[in-house]
Design an enzyme around this catalytic site. Structure first.
Site, PDB file in Angstrom:
ATOM      1  N   GLU A 119      40.910  54.672  37.092  1.00 12.89           N
ATOM      2  CA  GLU A 119      41.599  53.548  36.428  1.00 12.89           C
ATOM      3  C   GLU A 119      41.081  53.361  35.004  1.00 12.89           C
ATOM      4  OE1 GLU A 119      40.605  50.471  39.300  1.00 12.89           O
ATOM      5  OE2 GLU A 119      42.553  50.713  40.244  1.00 12.89           O
ATOM      6  N   CYS A 176      44.028  42.233  43.359  1.00  8.41           N
ATOM      7  CA  CYS A 176      43.519  41.570  42.161  1.00  8.41           C
ATOM      8  C   CYS A 176      44.642  41.138  41.220  1.00  8.41           C
ATOM      9  CB  CYS A 176      42.540  42.475  41.437  1.00  8.41           C
ATOM     10  SG  CYS A 176      43.183  44.124  41.062  1.00  8.41           S
TER      11      CYS A 176
END
Length: 650
Positions: free
Chosen positions: A305, A398
């Site tokens: 990521e 998230c």
């Protein structure tokens, strides 16, 4: 008439070394039907109720019940799942401050605060994952444990609740945890996921206790010395590869990088540390110039990521996590406060109209985690981190509550005050209240009328007359030569400084009405030549909105990968459909199916094979481009932002 702007009211950070200060949190009210105001309305009506339901179904609340001794259930979720609740509490707090007369979730919030207090250990520690799964291992794994990350979101929720009139019940819980961290962790300890830094600065701003600012400083100074270790990802993933002060370029996990940068910017605002500011500017230029997608998204690598190398910006491999785009907004906002430079507001706007809202479905109950700029026809969308359409929830959830806390506070990013007057950074229909130091003086109001970003006309009416200078952002995408500024019905020369048109006003010469006209032609964009993945392609942008092509808008039998844009094609904006796409763009294209090219029997063929006489099939096709943030709403299918340009016009 107003002659002095003051910081009275909630949610106004001091920022002693920041020339721009946000207005009081309740000073800006967005109209419910504009882009930003409608986003807030959707957030209130759909997103937040959806979050509460999933906090229950995903196990977040059960985890805390087990930690509190109220249940005996196995742990569910990622180890930082507590933060999903904390971000939701923050969103609700900002929402309560925005609409104080109607707080439908107050009972839920109080129950959650009670649960958190019951789960908290006597020494102040509060992380249900550790308490349930390994109760003797607090802070033994700062690299992956996320305990300070969880604390950071708890603090931000608590500060938001206190600032918006919700009381200090949650603040008491959060401060006990922060006190334990301050007293028990050494100066060389930092979290593998930055976030607590900005939360500690906010706690300092709320309480005035210097210890929290010092603790934030310790967190920043502890980074970059390899104390967190490595594996399976390098130390850059955790922002522990180089001291912040000597950092030259963005690196590692994209969310971690921008969260850290936002916290450092908060530190600079309170300490005036010029060395840290210089580092932030280097990092910003590195990200903005070489590692940011045209949509404002960041993070080009799925595995970690993370940011890739300079110009590593493949559209179909873009990770561009929604949380990372939200982090860009947070960082850009703080850089704007520190510098007053319009380029930071431009970056904030680009993310808010493209990369961030792409992560949220029109129904308010579906989400993207990653946000690619291209989806192929045969894409396997079964992974929740690379789906073909938005999903109602994620194992790592998230992004949805992060979207909610941003949306609930969107109005706070609209305007600031400074010694020079008031500045408008984001254009949205609504009202901006300007308060004075004189309790007997009526506040002045700026009434903003606009359909931005679909229309570039922005009208600002100063009710009662404005007697301090007004700065209006002239976006970087706008052609300054075509922009028109009118003050009290008189055209005036456009004077742009640091990205803003400045309108003088004094008690002797108040201003009552300002109109800024920003023409919005459709503009083809080209990537830097080093972005190999999109060489020979263009992206279209109208105003701040980046556009894309979708398979659903092509005729039957036409495959998106075989479509080309005719060079020099007329690009015409038109009214969109009634499904959340107010404006579309029509263009001419060609359909060049690969099956018409015998040389392409495999994934490659001889150079020039596509120019063999009689081999190519080029058919005209009408193209309809839609806003990128709205892609995937109608039906799953291929999509692309960067479109190849036809070599031959049919």
């Amino acid at each position: 008439m107003v002659d002095l702007l003051t910081p009275d009211g909630p949610c106004v950070p001091r920022g002693a070394y920041a020339p721009h200060t946000p207005l009081p949190f309740d000073a800006v009210r967005l109209g419910p039907d504009g882009f930003l105001g409608g986003w807030q309305r959707l957030n209130r009506e759909q997103v937040i109720p959806h979050l509460w339901a999933n906090l229950e179904s995903s196990g977040v609340l059960d985890n805390l019940r087990t930690a509190a001794g109220r249940a005996d259930l196995p742990w569910r979720g990622f180890n930082f799942a507590d933060s999903d609740l904390h971000k939701t509490l923050e969103a609700v707090a900002w929402e309560a401050g925005r609409v104080p007369a109607d707080q439908p979730w107050e009972d839920d919030v109080r129950a959650a605060v009670d649960l958190l207090a019951a789960a908290q250990r006597p020494d102040g520690y509060l992380d249900s994952h550790v308490q349930v799964t390994r109760p003797d291992d607090a802070f033994v794994d700062l690299r992956w444990g996320h305990e300070l990350y969880v604390l950071g979101h708890l603090l931000q929720a608590a500060v938001a609740r206190a600032r918006t009139g919700g009381g200090e019940d949650l603040l008491d819980v959060a401060r006990r945890f922060a006190t334990m961290v301050d007293e028990q962790l050494g100066a060389d300890a930092c979290c593998g996921h930055p976030e607590v830094e900005t939360a500690l600065v906010e706690l300092y701003r709320l309480t005035g206790e210097r210890r929290w600012l010092d603790l934030a400083q310790r967190q920043v100074d502890a980074r970059g010395h390899g104390a967190l270790g490595a594996g399976p990802f390098p130390s850059a993933y955790h922002q522990d590869h180089t001291p912040v002060r000597s950092a030259q370029e963005v690196a590692g996990h994209a969310v971690r990088q921008v969260y850290l940068a936002a916290g450092v910017a908060d530190l600079v605002a309170e300490t005036g540390d010029t060395e840290l500011l210089a580092a932030l500017l280097r990092l910003w230029d590195s990200a903005e110039d070489t590692r940011t997608y045209v949509t404002g998204g960041i993070g080009s690598r799925h595995r970690d990521e993370a940011f890739g190398d300079a110009y590593e910006l493949s559209p179909e491999r873009a990770y561009a996590e929604t949380c990372a785009a939200i982090g860009v907004v947070h960082w850009a906002w703080r850089m704007l406060l520190l510098t007053g430079e319009g380029r930071f507001a431009d970056a904030m706007e680009r993310a808010l109209y493209n990369a961030v809202p792409a992560g949220l479905g029109r129904d308010g109950r579906s989400f993207f985690y990653s946000n690619p700029l291209q989806l192929r026809t045969d894409h396997d969308g079964s992974s929740e981190y690379s789906p073909g359409r938005r999903l109602p929830w994620f194992e790592c959830a998230c992004c949805p509550p992060n979207l909610a806390r941003l949306a609930a506070s969107l109005h706070a990013y609209v305007a600031t005050r400074s010694d020079e007057g008031v500045a408008l950074h984001l254009y949205a229909a609504g009202e901006v209240e300007l308060r004075t130091s004189d309790a007997h003086d009526e506040p002045a109001r700026l009434v903003v009328r606009t359909d931005y970003p679909w229309d570039g006309r922005v009208e600002v009416e100063a009710v009662g007359g404005l007697v301090v200078p007004l700065a209006l952002r002239v976006p970087g995408w706008a052609d300054e030569g075509a922009v028109r500024l009118t003050v009290d019905d008189e055209p005036v020369p456009l004077v742009v400084r640091d990205g803003y048109a400045h309108v003088p006003a004094t008690p002797d010469r108040p201003v009552h009405r300002v109109v800024l006209d920003l023409p919005m032609p459709v503009v083809p964009l080209a990537a830097h030549p080093r972005v190999d993945a999109v060489r020979g392609c263009v992206a279209l942008r109208r105003g701040p909105v980046v556009l894309c092509l979708e398979q659903v808008d092509l005729p039957a039998g036409v495959v998106l990968e075989d479509v080309r844009l005719v060079p020099g094609s007329s690009l015409t904006a038109a009214a969109g459909d009634a499904q959340g796409v107010p404006v579309v763009v029509h263009a001419r294209g060609t359909h060049e199916p690969a099956r018409g090219r015998p040389a392409w029997s495999a994934a490659w063929g001889p150079a020039g094979g596509h120019d063999e006489p009689g081999a190519p099939v080029r058919e005209p096709v009408d193209l309809t481009f839609v806003p990128y943030h709205a892609w995937g709403e109608r039906e799953p299918g291929a999509m692309r932002v960067w479109v190849p340009v036809a070599s031959v016009t049919p």
